[in-house]
Design a protein around this motif. Structure first.
Motif, PDB file in Angstrom:
ATOM      1  N   PRO A 110       6.592  11.327  -9.444  1.00 48.88           N
ATOM      2  CA  PRO A 110       6.564  11.312 -10.913  1.00 48.88           C
ATOM      3  C   PRO A 110       7.672  10.444 -11.523  1.00 48.88           C
ATOM      4  N   GLY A 111       7.555  10.261 -12.824  1.00 51.43           N
ATOM      5  CA  GLY A 111       8.628   9.686 -13.643  1.00 51.43           C
ATOM      6  C   GLY A 111       8.974   8.256 -13.326  1.00 51.43           C
ATOM      7  N   ARG A 112      10.275   8.012 -13.336  1.00 55.07           N
ATOM      8  CA  ARG A 112      10.804   6.666 -13.158  1.00 55.07           C
ATOM      9  C   ARG A 112      10.455   6.084 -11.791  1.00 55.07           C
ATOM     10  N   ALA A 113      10.437   6.944 -10.761  1.00 56.45           N
ATOM     11  CA  ALA A 113      10.100   6.473  -9.414  1.00 56.45           C
ATOM     12  C   ALA A 113       8.709   5.856  -9.396  1.00 56.45           C
ATOM     13  N   ARG A 114       7.798   6.430 -10.165  1.00 54.62           N
ATOM     14  CA  ARG A 114       6.432   5.906 -10.225  1.00 54.62           C
ATOM     15  C   ARG A 114       6.449   4.451 -10.705  1.00 54.62           C
ATOM     16  N   LEU A 115       7.192   4.185 -11.756  1.00 60.03           N
ATOM     17  CA  LEU A 115       7.264   2.819 -12.285  1.00 60.03           C
ATOM     18  C   LEU A 115       7.921   1.866 -11.290  1.00 60.03           C
ATOM     19  N   LEU A 116       8.977   2.323 -10.650  1.00 59.80           N
ATOM     20  CA  LEU A 116       9.675   1.477  -9.679  1.00 59.80           C
ATOM     21  C   LEU A 116       8.787   1.149  -8.489  1.00 59.80           C
ATOM     22  N   TYR A 117       8.098   2.138  -7.963  1.00 60.45           N
ATOM     23  CA  TYR A 117       7.217   1.884  -6.827  1.00 60.45           C
ATOM     24  C   TYR A 117       6.023   1.014  -7.218  1.00 60.45           C
ATOM     25  N   ALA A 118       5.507   1.196  -8.422  1.00 57.97           N
ATOM     26  CA  ALA A 118       4.416   0.333  -8.891  1.00 57.97           C
ATOM     27  C   ALA A 118       4.899  -1.112  -9.004  1.00 57.97           C
ATOM     28  N   ALA A 119       6.112  -1.300  -9.516  1.00 58.21           N
ATOM     29  CA  ALA A 119       6.678  -2.651  -9.615  1.00 58.21           C
ATOM     30  C   ALA A 119       6.882  -3.256  -8.231  1.00 58.21           C
ATOM     31  N   ALA A 120       7.374  -2.459  -7.290  1.00 56.91           N
ATOM     32  CA  ALA A 120       7.580  -2.946  -5.923  1.00 56.91           C
ATOM     33  C   ALA A 120       6.251  -3.320  -5.276  1.00 56.91           C
ATOM     34  N   ALA A 121       5.217  -2.513  -5.500  1.00 57.04           N
ATOM     35  CA  ALA A 121       3.893  -2.825  -4.941  1.00 57.04           C
ATOM     36  C   ALA A 121       3.355  -4.129  -5.527  1.00 57.04           C
ATOM     37  N   ALA A 122       3.465  -4.277  -6.841  1.00 57.39           N
ATOM     38  CA  ALA A 122       2.976  -5.495  -7.485  1.00 57.39           C
ATOM     39  C   ALA A 122       3.754  -6.725  -7.022  1.00 57.39           C
ATOM     40  N   LEU A 123       5.049  -6.583  -6.906  1.00 60.13           N
ATOM     41  CA  LEU A 123       5.885  -7.694  -6.454  1.00 60.13           C
ATOM     42  C   LEU A 123       5.509  -8.115  -5.041  1.00 60.13           C
ATOM     43  N   THR A 124       5.327  -7.144  -4.172  1.00 59.86           N
ATOM     44  CA  THR A 124       4.953  -7.451  -2.789  1.00 59.86           C
ATOM     45  C   THR A 124       3.594  -8.134  -2.733  1.00 59.86           C
ATOM     46  N   LEU A 125       2.652  -7.615  -3.482  1.00 63.15           N
ATOM     47  CA  LEU A 125       1.312  -8.219  -3.483  1.00 63.15           C
ATOM     48  C   LEU A 125       1.291  -9.613  -4.090  1.00 63.15           C
ATOM     49  N   SER A 126       2.274  -9.941  -4.928  1.00 68.92           N
ATOM     50  CA  SER A 126       2.304 -11.277  -5.537  1.00 68.92           C
ATOM     51  C   SER A 126       2.468 -12.375  -4.495  1.00 68.92           C
ATOM     52  N   ALA A 127       2.951 -12.027  -3.313  1.00 66.43           N
ATOM     53  CA  ALA A 127       3.113 -13.027  -2.261  1.00 66.43           C
ATOM     54  C   ALA A 127       1.769 -13.532  -1.748  1.00 66.43           C
ATOM     55  N   LEU A 128       0.727 -12.718  -1.854  1.00 65.29           N
ATOM     56  CA  LEU A 128      -0.576 -13.139  -1.332  1.00 65.29           C
ATOM     57  C   LEU A 128      -1.198 -14.271  -2.155  1.00 65.29           C
ATOM     58  N   LEU A 161       0.828  -1.207   0.000  1.00 67.94           N
ATOM     59  CA  LEU A 161       0.000   0.000   0.000  1.00 67.94           C
ATOM     60  C   LEU A 161       0.865   1.262   0.000  1.00 67.94           C
ATOM     61  N   LEU A 162       1.943   1.233   0.782  1.00 66.58           N
ATOM     62  CA  LEU A 162       2.850   2.383   0.803  1.00 66.58           C
ATOM     63  C   LEU A 162       3.483   2.595  -0.570  1.00 66.58           C
ATOM     64  N   HIS A 163       3.914   1.517  -1.194  1.00 67.90           N
ATOM     65  CA  HIS A 163       4.512   1.637  -2.526  1.00 67.90           C
ATOM     66  C   HIS A 163       3.496   2.116  -3.555  1.00 67.90           C
TER      67      HIS A 163
END
Length: 173
Positions: free
Chosen positions: A80-98, A70-72
């Motif tokens: 903005p920018g590249r950070a947005r993509l990185l944080y979205a990837a981190a959020a998706a990766l973390t949620l994949s554990a569920l 949720l934080l990611h």
């Protein structure tokens, strides 16, 4: 060069990194330290202790997997920018554990908890003979299930650590 994020977002970045890396270590310790010690135990003890370990892990680990995602996601929304993509990837990766936990780990958890109920129903003095009758199928022995659980559990600390590393990279870039 863009301006640094405000202190509130920096705090969220730090919290997500700290939670994910701590969760990775805690979850990995179950596979690397707890399960090998349980495998040294007689079957009834292994079953009881595995059940207790699951209860403790279920109490401690779900929130550290959901909160950083949720934080990611929030950081991906706010930055903005590249950070947005990185944080979205981190959020998706973390949620994949569920869903992974539901698909790969929960069947083992259910089998071990059924074995724990059978051992408890049989009484404290059940001994290995009764447990061998309960677990007649070699592929379904408590030791084999615990070993399989430890191997499958390694996905969760790996994705938590990877998401934490992605979050750290995003925070530093």
């Amino acid at each position: 060069m863009s301006s640094p994020p405000p202190p509130s977002l920096r705090a969220l970045q730090a919290a997500s990194i700290a939670i994910l890396t701590s969760t990775a270590g805690l979850s990995a310790s179950l596979s690397f330290f707890v399960i090998p010690r349980l495998l040294e135990s007689p079957t009834p003890v292994l079953i009881r202790q595995f059940s207790r370990m699951l209860s403790a892990a279920h109490a401690a680990l779900p929130l550290p997997l959901v909160l950083p995602s949720l934080l990611h996601a929030y950081l991906a929304y706010r930055l903005p920018g590249r950070a947005r993509l990185l944080y979205a990837a981190a959020a998706a990766l973390t949620l994949s554990a569920l869903p992974y936990t539901s698909a790969a780990m929960m069947p083992i958890n259910r089998k071990m908890l059924a074995k724990a109920r059978a051992v408890e129903a049989a009484g404290a003095g059940a001994g290995d003979v009764l447990v061998e009758e309960i677990t007649a199928d070699e592929a379904e022995t408590a030791h084999a299930l615990a070993d399989s659980w430890a191997l499958r559990n390694l996905y969760r600390p790996a994705v938590a650590f990877a998401a934490g590393a992605i979050g750290l990279y995003a925070a530093l870039s």
